[in-house]
Motif scaffolding. Structure first.
Motif, short mmCIF file in Angstrom:
data_model
loop_
_atom_site.label_atom_id
_atom_site.label_comp_id
_atom_site.label_asym_id
_atom_site.label_seq_id
_atom_site.Cartn_x
_atom_site.Cartn_y
_atom_site.Cartn_z
N MET A 25 14.87 -24.92 6.24
CA MET A 25 16.29 -24.66 6.27
C MET A 25 16.90 -24.76 7.66
N LYS A 26 16.15 -24.41 8.69
CA LYS A 26 16.71 -24.35 10.04
C LYS A 26 16.02 -25.39 10.92
N GLN A 27 16.80 -26.30 11.53
CA GLN A 27 16.19 -27.41 12.23
C GLN A 27 16.76 -27.64 13.63
N THR A 28 17.64 -26.82 14.10
CA THR A 28 18.25 -27.03 15.41
C THR A 28 18.11 -25.78 16.26
N PHE A 29 17.78 -25.98 17.54
CA PHE A 29 17.62 -24.83 18.43
C PHE A 29 18.27 -25.12 19.77
N LEU A 30 19.08 -24.20 20.24
CA LEU A 30 19.66 -24.29 21.57
C LEU A 30 18.61 -23.83 22.57
N ILE A 31 18.01 -24.79 23.28
CA ILE A 31 16.94 -24.47 24.22
C ILE A 31 17.46 -23.67 25.40
N GLY A 32 18.62 -24.07 25.90
CA GLY A 32 19.18 -23.40 27.07
C GLY A 32 20.21 -24.29 27.73
N GLN A 33 20.61 -23.91 28.93
CA GLN A 33 21.62 -24.67 29.65
C GLN A 33 21.05 -25.23 30.94
N ILE A 34 21.52 -26.42 31.29
CA ILE A 34 21.06 -27.08 32.51
C ILE A 34 22.25 -27.68 33.25
N ARG A 35 22.00 -28.07 34.49
CA ARG A 35 22.95 -28.89 35.25
C ARG A 35 22.25 -30.21 35.55
N ILE A 36 22.89 -31.30 35.22
CA ILE A 36 22.31 -32.62 35.43
C ILE A 36 22.18 -32.91 36.92
N ILE A 37 21.05 -33.49 37.31
CA ILE A 37 20.87 -33.99 38.68
C ILE A 37 21.18 -35.48 38.66
N ARG A 38 22.27 -35.86 39.29
CA ARG A 38 22.65 -37.27 39.36
C ARG A 38 22.02 -37.88 40.62
N VAL A 39 21.48 -39.08 40.47
CA VAL A 39 20.81 -39.75 41.59
C VAL A 39 21.48 -41.11 41.79
N ARG A 40 22.05 -41.30 42.98
CA ARG A 40 22.78 -42.53 43.27
C ARG A 40 22.15 -43.25 44.46
N GLY A 41 22.57 -44.50 44.67
CA GLY A 41 22.08 -45.28 45.80
C GLY A 41 21.15 -46.39 45.35
N GLU A 42 21.11 -47.46 46.15
CA GLU A 42 20.34 -48.65 45.75
C GLU A 42 18.84 -48.40 45.72
N ASN A 43 18.35 -47.41 46.45
CA ASN A 43 16.91 -47.13 46.47
C ASN A 43 16.55 -45.87 45.69
N ARG A 44 17.41 -45.46 44.77
CA ARG A 44 17.15 -44.23 44.02
C ARG A 44 15.86 -44.31 43.20
N HIS A 45 15.57 -45.51 42.67
CA HIS A 45 14.37 -45.65 41.85
C HIS A 45 13.11 -45.47 42.68
N ASP A 46 13.09 -46.06 43.87
CA ASP A 46 11.92 -45.93 44.74
C ASP A 46 11.71 -44.48 45.17
N PHE A 47 12.80 -43.79 45.47
CA PHE A 47 12.69 -42.39 45.88
C PHE A 47 12.10 -41.54 44.76
N LEU A 48 12.65 -41.65 43.56
CA LEU A 48 12.15 -40.85 42.44
C LEU A 48 10.74 -41.26 42.05
N ASN A 49 10.42 -42.54 42.24
CA ASN A 49 9.10 -43.04 41.88
C ASN A 49 8.01 -42.38 42.72
N ARG A 50 8.31 -42.08 43.97
CA ARG A 50 7.30 -41.46 44.83
C ARG A 50 7.32 -39.93 44.77
N MET A 51 8.24 -39.38 43.97
CA MET A 51 8.32 -37.93 43.84
C MET A 51 7.81 -37.41 42.51
#
Length: 320
Positions: A25-51
């Motif tokens: 009967m019950k299929q949805t759960f509010l896990i909690g609240q978050i704030r999105i971390i936005r990542v900008r810049g041409e090298n954002r992928h390389d930075f996140l890749n090494r982290m």
């Protein structure tokens, strides 16, 4: 094997990883609240890749990539979901982890990285829908302000939804019902299992690791454990009939010797269930397992190992 004490009023659904017990009967759960971390810049992928642990260098269109933030010792801090939207990256953390993840990333960000981190002030609701996802795995979709994606690797049969406000389509699962499902399903959770104390392998999170990529914090430890099969513990489902009160973490023993740790515990109608990390030698030998009570008494437990979830591109050695 279904352990004693599982409620009869559940639907039994199977998929390529693990059985999932779903309340009809019950299929949805509010896990909690978050704030999105936005990542900008041409090298954002390389930075996140090494982290983080997964390969984020070339995300596909509308692709969602699961990745882990780990300590220098290869222990899991948080499970993250990365997607590209409006020419920038979005990092979705677990509830309560947005500030911690942002601060750790910001500590290692330098001007030469040509990347920018923005922690949104807007709070978003993070919900999980416990059903078979209708859209393609590892792809996100958007509908009426909600961004949704499959989390089948982490919570088989689950779909995560990110929205400015919780849209209650079904009667939501209670917190107790949600944790009942996720413990039975072998899903590690922030603060209990993903808290910087336990390794990637023992939590069954190898599917969020790319072993062909370069370095990230803890990479050598994760690769060494994987290459040389040095994982000492495996995640198990615990069940026992004792009616007393129990907390976690708690020590597990066999023959009077340490055998592991119970990281999560939940009371049920006929006892308790728990998420445990047990030494593999105990599991292989079929040894008896007990919980050491607060008064020193030994409480016998039934345990069942969760299926091992392998990394993608299995059977290739990890790079150091």
């Amino acid at each position: 094997m279904i352990l004693p004490g599982f409620p009869a009023q559940t639907i039994f659904i199977t998929n390529h990883f693990n059985p999932l017990y779903i309340n009809a009967m019950k299929q949805t759960f509010l896990i909690g609240q978050i704030r999105i971390i936005r990542v900008r810049g041409e090298n954002r992928h390389d930075f996140l890749n090494r982290m983080t642990t997964n390969d984020l260098r070339n995300p596909g269109q509308k692709e969602v990539i699961p990745t882990l933030m780990t300590t220098d010792k290869g222990r899991v801090i948080d499970l993250l979901w990365y997607l590209e939207r409006n020419n920038e990256g979005w990092l979705i953390t677990s509830p309560g982890m947005s500030d911690i993840v942002y601060e750790r990333l910001d500590r290692f960000l330098f001007p030469l990285d040509q990347a920018e981190l923005i922690l949104e002030e807007t709070v978003h609701d993070l919900t999980i829908s416990i059903n078979q996802p209708a859209h393609q795995t590892h792809q996100w979709c958007e509908n009426e302000g909600q961004v949704a994606w499959s989390v089948n690797d982490w919570f088989p049969g689950g779909e995560m939804r990110l929205s400015p406000a919780f849209l209650q389509e079904d009667e939501p699962l209670s917190e107790h019902e949600f944790h009942l499902l996720r413990i039975r399903n072998g899903t590690p959770w922030t603060q209990f299992e993903m808290n910087g104390e336990y390794h990637v392998q023992e939590l069954g999170l190898l599917w969020a690791v790319d072993f062909s990529k370069g370095c990230y914090p803890g990479q050598e430890v994760v690769a060494r454990i994987y290459n040389y099969e040095k994982n000492q513990r495996q995640a198990v489902l615990l069940h026992w009939k004792n009616a007393g009160e129990h907390g976690s973490p708690a020590e597990l023993i066999t023959d009077g010797k340490p055998a592991g740790v119970m990281t999560s515990v939940l009371k049920t109608d006929d006892g308790h269930i728990g998420f445990g990390l047990v030494r593999e030698r105990v599991i292989v030998s079929g040894g008896e397992l007990s919980l050491l009570g607060g008064d020193g008494t030994k409480i016998p437990m039934i345990y069942q190992p969760f299926p091992i979830r392998h990394p993608r591109g299995i059977n290739k050695k990890a790079s150091f």
